[in-house]
Design a protein around this motif. Structure first.
Motif, mmCIF file in Angstrom:
data_model
loop_
_atom_site.group_PDB
_atom_site.id
_atom_site.type_symbol
_atom_site.label_atom_id
_atom_site.label_comp_id
_atom_site.label_asym_id
_atom_site.label_seq_id
_atom_site.Cartn_x
_atom_site.Cartn_y
_atom_site.Cartn_z
ATOM 1 N N ILE A 71 21.672 73.858 59.220
ATOM 2 C CA ILE A 71 21.991 73.848 57.792
ATOM 3 C C ILE A 71 20.728 73.612 56.974
ATOM 4 N N ARG A 72 19.949 72.595 57.339
ATOM 5 C CA ARG A 72 18.720 72.278 56.608
ATOM 6 C C ARG A 72 17.756 73.469 56.616
ATOM 7 N N PHE A 73 17.587 74.104 57.786
ATOM 8 C CA PHE A 73 16.699 75.250 57.902
ATOM 9 C C PHE A 73 17.134 76.379 56.967
ATOM 10 N N LEU A 74 18.406 76.736 57.019
ATOM 11 C CA LEU A 74 18.909 77.830 56.178
ATOM 12 C C LEU A 74 18.794 77.478 54.695
ATOM 13 N N ARG A 75 19.112 76.246 54.352
ATOM 14 C CA ARG A 75 19.049 75.811 52.954
ATOM 15 C C ARG A 75 17.618 75.879 52.436
ATOM 16 N N GLN A 76 16.680 75.349 53.213
ATOM 17 C CA GLN A 76 15.287 75.349 52.792
ATOM 18 C C GLN A 76 14.708 76.758 52.777
ATOM 19 N N GLN A 77 15.148 77.583 53.711
ATOM 20 C CA GLN A 77 14.691 78.972 53.760
ATOM 21 C C GLN A 77 15.057 79.710 52.467
ATOM 22 N N GLN A 78 16.175 79.337 51.880
ATOM 23 C CA GLN A 78 16.616 79.969 50.632
ATOM 24 C C GLN A 78 16.113 79.232 49.402
ATOM 25 N N GLY A 79 15.320 78.180 49.620
ATOM 26 C CA GLY A 79 14.738 77.439 48.502
ATOM 27 C C GLY A 79 15.736 76.620 47.713
ATOM 28 N N LEU A 80 16.784 76.151 48.391
ATOM 29 C CA LEU A 80 17.839 75.384 47.729
ATOM 30 C C LEU A 80 17.676 73.892 47.990
ATOM 31 N N THR A 81 17.904 73.091 46.979
ATOM 32 C CA THR A 81 17.937 71.645 47.165
ATOM 33 C C THR A 81 19.304 71.261 47.714
ATOM 34 N N GLN A 82 19.396 70.034 48.214
ATOM 35 C CA GLN A 82 20.700 69.554 48.680
ATOM 36 C C GLN A 82 21.702 69.545 47.537
ATOM 37 N N VAL A 83 21.267 69.129 46.363
ATOM 38 C CA VAL A 83 22.172 69.058 45.211
ATOM 39 C C VAL A 83 22.705 70.444 44.872
ATOM 40 N N THR A 84 21.816 71.413 44.788
ATOM 41 C CA THR A 84 22.222 72.776 44.443
ATOM 42 C C THR A 84 23.179 73.346 45.478
ATOM 43 N N PHE A 85 22.821 73.210 46.741
ATOM 44 C CA PHE A 85 23.678 73.772 47.788
ATOM 45 C C PHE A 85 25.007 73.031 47.872
ATOM 46 N N ALA A 86 24.988 71.719 47.735
ATOM 47 C CA ALA A 86 26.236 70.942 47.761
ATOM 48 C C ALA A 86 27.174 71.417 46.657
ATOM 49 N N ASN A 87 26.632 71.671 45.484
ATOM 50 C CA ASN A 87 27.460 72.182 44.388
ATOM 51 C C ASN A 87 27.997 73.575 44.706
ATOM 52 N N MET A 88 27.188 74.400 45.357
ATOM 53 C CA MET A 88 27.621 75.760 45.714
ATOM 54 C C MET A 88 28.827 75.751 46.653
ATOM 55 N N VAL A 89 28.848 74.785 47.576
ATOM 56 C CA VAL A 89 29.921 74.753 48.587
ATOM 57 C C VAL A 89 30.964 73.667 48.309
ATOM 58 N N ASN A 90 30.865 73.067 47.121
ATOM 59 C CA ASN A 90 31.857 72.098 46.666
ATOM 60 C C ASN A 90 31.996 70.902 47.606
ATOM 61 N N VAL A 91 30.867 70.226 47.836
ATOM 62 C CA VAL A 91 30.853 69.011 48.646
ATOM 63 C C VAL A 91 29.891 68.024 47.985
ATOM 64 N N GLU A 92 30.118 66.753 48.184
ATOM 65 C CA GLU A 92 29.206 65.741 47.641
ATOM 66 C C GLU A 92 27.846 65.849 48.324
ATOM 67 N N ARG A 93 26.775 65.629 47.580
ATOM 68 C CA ARG A 93 25.436 65.697 48.134
ATOM 69 C C ARG A 93 25.262 64.699 49.265
ATOM 70 N N ALA A 94 25.825 63.516 49.120
ATOM 71 C CA ALA A 94 25.698 62.487 50.156
ATOM 72 C C ALA A 94 26.356 62.951 51.461
ATOM 73 N N CYS A 95 27.470 63.644 51.352
ATOM 74 C CA CYS A 95 28.145 64.180 52.540
ATOM 75 C C CYS A 95 27.257 65.228 53.204
ATOM 76 N N LEU A 96 26.705 66.134 52.422
ATOM 77 C CA LEU A 96 25.813 67.161 52.963
ATOM 78 C C LEU A 96 24.616 66.519 53.643
ATOM 79 N N SER A 97 24.067 65.492 53.034
ATOM 80 C CA SER A 97 22.928 64.789 53.603
ATOM 81 C C SER A 97 23.275 64.199 54.968
ATOM 82 N N LYS A 98 24.442 63.587 55.078
ATOM 83 C CA LYS A 98 24.867 62.995 56.348
ATOM 84 C C LYS A 98 25.125 64.049 57.413
#
Length: 71
Positions: free
Chosen positions: A13-40
């Motif tokens: 997940i981290r690799f794909l997210r960073q490859q697309q230049g997305l922050t955790q906040v941006t991607f979390a909002n895209m997939v409708n999940v809390e940033r803290a959940c995505l981080s964990k």
């Protein structure tokens, strides 16, 4: 799910997210999940549900099978 599997999923997940230049906040909002959940999930601390994995894969425009090909 084993810790090794959780870590591999999180790294994918981290690799794909960073490859697309997305922050955790941006991607979390895209997939409708809390940033803290995505981080964990990315750090391997949390077991992602199938629903969450489907949303994450969809956020990268991948099917679940395509998402897991990289693991």
């Amino acid at each position: 799910m084993t810790k090794t599997t959780r870590k591999a999923i999180g790294a994918r997940i981290r690799f794909l997210r960073q490859q697309q230049g997305l922050t955790q906040v941006t991607f979390a909002n895209m997939v409708n999940v809390e940033r803290a959940c995505l981080s964990k999930v990315e750090s391997g601390e949390r077991n992602p549900s199938i629903d969450l994995l489907e949303r994450i894969a969809g956020g990268f425009d991948l099917s679940l099978s395509e998402f897991f090909e990289g693991i």
